[in-house]
Design a protein around this motif. Structure first.
Motif, short mmCIF file in Angstrom:
data_model
loop_
_atom_site.label_atom_id
_atom_site.label_comp_id
_atom_site.label_asym_id
_atom_site.label_seq_id
_atom_site.Cartn_x
_atom_site.Cartn_y
_atom_site.Cartn_z
N VAL A 43 15.45 5.53 -5.28
CA VAL A 43 14.74 4.70 -6.26
C VAL A 43 13.31 5.15 -6.53
CG1 VAL A 43 16.14 2.69 -5.68
CG2 VAL A 43 13.95 3.02 -4.54
N MET A 44 12.83 6.17 -5.82
CA MET A 44 11.44 6.58 -6.02
C MET A 44 11.13 7.01 -7.45
SD MET A 44 8.54 6.53 -4.54
CE MET A 44 8.83 6.46 -2.76
N PRO A 45 12.02 7.73 -8.16
CA PRO A 45 11.72 8.02 -9.57
C PRO A 45 11.52 6.74 -10.39
CG PRO A 45 13.46 9.47 -8.80
CD PRO A 45 13.24 8.45 -7.70
N THR A 46 12.32 5.71 -10.12
CA THR A 46 12.15 4.42 -10.82
C THR A 46 10.82 3.78 -10.48
OG1 THR A 46 14.55 4.07 -10.79
CG2 THR A 46 13.16 2.13 -11.16
N ILE A 47 10.47 3.79 -9.19
CA ILE A 47 9.18 3.23 -8.76
C ILE A 47 8.03 3.96 -9.43
CG2 ILE A 47 7.65 2.89 -6.77
CD1 ILE A 47 10.17 2.69 -5.03
N SER A 48 8.12 5.27 -9.47
CA SER A 48 7.06 6.08 -10.07
C SER A 48 6.85 5.72 -11.54
CB SER A 48 7.40 7.56 -9.92
OG SER A 48 6.45 8.37 -10.55
N ARG A 49 7.95 5.50 -12.24
CA ARG A 49 7.83 5.14 -13.67
C ARG A 49 7.26 3.74 -13.83
NH1 ARG A 49 12.80 8.10 -13.95
NH2 ARG A 49 14.00 6.20 -13.57
N GLU A 50 7.73 2.78 -13.06
CA GLU A 50 7.30 1.39 -13.24
C GLU A 50 5.85 1.17 -12.81
OE1 GLU A 50 9.76 -1.70 -11.82
OE2 GLU A 50 11.60 -0.92 -12.74
N LEU A 51 5.40 1.91 -11.80
CA LEU A 51 4.03 1.73 -11.31
C LEU A 51 3.08 2.79 -11.88
CD1 LEU A 51 4.56 0.79 -7.53
CD2 LEU A 51 4.23 -0.72 -9.50
N ASP A 52 3.59 3.58 -12.84
CA ASP A 52 2.78 4.63 -13.45
C ASP A 52 2.16 5.51 -12.36
OD1 ASP A 52 1.64 6.10 -15.49
OD2 ASP A 52 -0.14 4.83 -15.64
N GLY A 53 3.00 5.97 -11.45
CA GLY A 53 2.50 6.69 -10.29
C GLY A 53 3.00 8.10 -10.16
N ALA A 105 3.96 -4.15 -3.02
CA ALA A 105 2.84 -3.40 -3.59
C ALA A 105 2.69 -3.63 -5.09
CB ALA A 105 3.01 -1.91 -3.32
N PRO A 106 1.46 -3.94 -5.57
CA PRO A 106 1.23 -4.11 -7.01
C PRO A 106 0.93 -2.79 -7.71
CG PRO A 106 -0.76 -4.66 -5.79
CD PRO A 106 0.28 -4.32 -4.76
N SER A 107 0.70 -1.72 -6.95
CA SER A 107 0.38 -0.43 -7.54
C SER A 107 0.91 0.68 -6.66
CB SER A 107 -1.14 -0.28 -7.69
OG SER A 107 -1.76 -0.21 -6.41
N MET A 108 0.96 1.88 -7.21
CA MET A 108 1.45 3.02 -6.45
C MET A 108 0.53 3.32 -5.28
SD MET A 108 4.16 4.99 -6.69
CE MET A 108 4.85 6.63 -6.38
N GLY A 109 -0.76 3.11 -5.43
CA GLY A 109 -1.70 3.35 -4.35
C GLY A 109 -1.43 2.45 -3.17
N ALA A 170 19.84 -4.47 -10.38
CA ALA A 170 20.17 -5.90 -10.47
C ALA A 170 19.01 -6.82 -10.09
CB ALA A 170 21.38 -6.19 -9.57
N PHE A 171 18.22 -6.43 -9.11
CA PHE A 171 17.18 -7.32 -8.59
C PHE A 171 15.78 -6.73 -8.64
CE2 PHE A 171 21.16 -8.06 -6.22
CZ PHE A 171 21.44 -9.35 -6.63
N GLY A 172 15.69 -5.44 -8.85
CA GLY A 172 14.39 -4.77 -8.84
C GLY A 172 14.23 -3.92 -7.60
N TRP A 173 13.45 -2.84 -7.74
CA TRP A 173 13.32 -1.89 -6.65
C TRP A 173 12.66 -2.49 -5.42
CZ3 TRP A 173 8.42 -1.21 -4.89
CH2 TRP A 173 7.37 -1.48 -5.76
N ARG A 174 11.86 -3.55 -5.59
CA ARG A 174 11.16 -4.13 -4.43
C ARG A 174 12.14 -4.60 -3.35
NH1 ARG A 174 5.87 -4.66 -5.70
NH2 ARG A 174 5.34 -4.59 -7.91
#
Length: 459
Positions: A43-53, A105-109, A170-174
């Motif tokens: 899921v890291m590619p998805t996280i990267s896109r959603e958090l602009d990271g 986390a609210p951001s990639m950082g 279905a529920f989100g990457w978190r």
């Protein structure tokens, strides 16, 4: 501990009554860690896109590997003086805290910061388990125990990527992170009966210099600085940080490791270089399959599934031929296979081949790791005594994590440089994997000594 019975069927092996609870606990701990790795990689590619990271993509993988070095040194010191019980419990608490921070986390950082804490726990856990294996299991059974490390990846490999892709959709990457907390609790329950037997009276004669923890912290910070500075066009500062890594790691590993001296130093070097080559591929295989060939997260995750099964299968194969294939020979075969895989993956991307060929090349890398990487543990223990087992276990894991973290930092730099100059960023990444795999072959060729010192199986 003496071997309770000669080899005769599985009951006289690692599932014999004397070893059963320890074997099951180790299996559970490795399995939940494997599930986290497979799930987060998917899921890291998805996280990267959603958090602009995107700029922190490589760092998200390198951070827990780098911080894990600190946990490894602390656990090695703790284990040599007090036994591995306390470091096992602490590692689980740190891992849980890091996973929760990443999931919220609210951001990639902030996610990267959570991964740093998680890495502290993972590093301490791995070293503690190596010490447990050396303390509890006789040499005859150690290759089989290390094979269970790989076997514990089978179910996470089969179900981790598709489950992670489903949960994220279905529920989100978190919830991929938050759901792992339940696995930690389950593993802790299975570990509880084992912990009391692992405590021992403090041995102050085995005190390790506190400076080692400082060197480990410096090495971890320097690795992260390499990626952060290099990806921001501060090449001179990044090179300086790389030099700091080299200087900081010297007190953390056996003498001669950096110059690949024969014997134990080359075993440590083989471990680090193989880890560097493989994890360059693992971090970017899902991304390249999505970006280059348009696969979904679930489809790309199949590469992780198959490679996990192949790794575990080859680990079982090496355990069965331990009498016929020496540790040194197995490491050379495994690293050579890994080099062939890295070259194949680079060529598939260079020649714009198919997604199937790219996945097959990565699977071949898993075969090399299963056969050769798995043997670095027993080879290290064969060079160790009770007084330095914690240090050597720590050194092996440090080489593993720092090798991968430094390679991933270089991948982040190479990826950013290639994109900015209009070149193929994936060729840069997989080129680094080829170089690391070649280094592994060189190191593996130097693991034999003039006299066979690697522990052999006794009947």
């Amino acid at each position: 501990m003496t071997d309770p019975a000669p080899a005769r069927g599985i009951r006289s092996g690692i599932l014999a009554p004397a070893y059963l609870s320890t074997t099951v606990a180790i299996f559970a701990l490795i399995a939940f860690n494997a599930f986290e790795t497979m799930a987060v990689t998917t899921v890291m590619p998805t996280i990267s896109r959603e958090l602009d990271g995107a700029s922190l993509y490589a760092l998200a993988f390198a951070a827990p590997l780098a911080s894990g070095v600190v946990g490894m040194v602390a656990a090695g010191t703790w284990s040599d003086r007090h036994g591995p019980a306390g470091s096992l419990v602490t590692s689980l608490l740190l891992f849980t805290a890091g996973v929760l921070a990443a999931g919220l986390a609210p951001s990639m950082g902030v996610l990267v910061a959570g991964r740093v804490v998680q890495g502290l726990g993972t590093g301490a856990l791995i070293v503690s388990l190596y010490v447990v294996v050396g303390a509890v299991f006789p040499p005859r059974l150690q290759p089989s125990v290390f094979a269970t490390f790989a076997a514990a990846w089978v179910l996470p490999s089969l179900f981790g990527p598709p489950v992670a892709a489903f949960v994220a959709a279905a529920f989100g990457w978190r919830w991929v992170f938050l759901g792992i907390v339940g696995l930690v609790a389950l593993a802790a329950l299975m570990l509880a009966p084992v912990v009391p037997s692992l405590r021992r009276t403090p041995d102050h004669d085995r005190a390790t210099p506190r400076s080692r923890l400082g060197w480990a912290s410096l090495a971890a910070v320097a690795v992260l600085a390499v990626e952060l500075l290099g990806s921001r066009d501060a090449a001179v500062l990044a090179a300086a940080a790389g030099l700091v890594v080299v200087l900081a790691v010297r007190p953390l590993v056996p003498g001669g490791t950096l110059r690949v001296a024969r014997g134990l130093p080359s075993v440590i070097g083989t471990r680090g270089a193989m880890s560097a080559a493989f994890f360059c591929g693992q971090a970017y295989i899902v991304l390249v399959l999505q970006e280059r060939w348009g696969l979904s997260a679930a489809q790309a995750g199949l590469a992780l599934t198959v490679v996990g099964v192949v790794w575990a299968t080859m680990s079982q194969v090496q355990a069965r031929v331990v009498d016929q294939v020496s540790h040194e020979r197995a490491m050379l075969i495994g690293s050579s296979t890994l080099l062939a895989a890295a070259l194949s993956l680079w060529l598939v991307v260079r020649l714009d081949g198919s997604a199937l060929l790219a996945g097959a090349a990565f699977v071949l890398a898993g075969a090399g790791m299963g056969f050769g990487f798995t043997r670095t543990g027993p080879a290290m223990l064969g060079h160790s005594t009770e007084s330095d087992r914690g240090f050597n276990s720590s050194a092996l894991s440090i080489a593993d994590s720092l090798g991968a973290a430094l390679a991933l930092a270089c991948c982040g730099i190479g990826f950013a440089w290639a994109e900015s100059t209009g070149r193929d960023p994936f060729l840069a990444v997989f080129g680094i994997a080829v170089v690391a795999a070649l280094a592994a072959v060189v190191a593996a060729s130097r693991t034999p000594t003039g006299q066979a010192v690697t522990e052999r199986v006794t009947r």
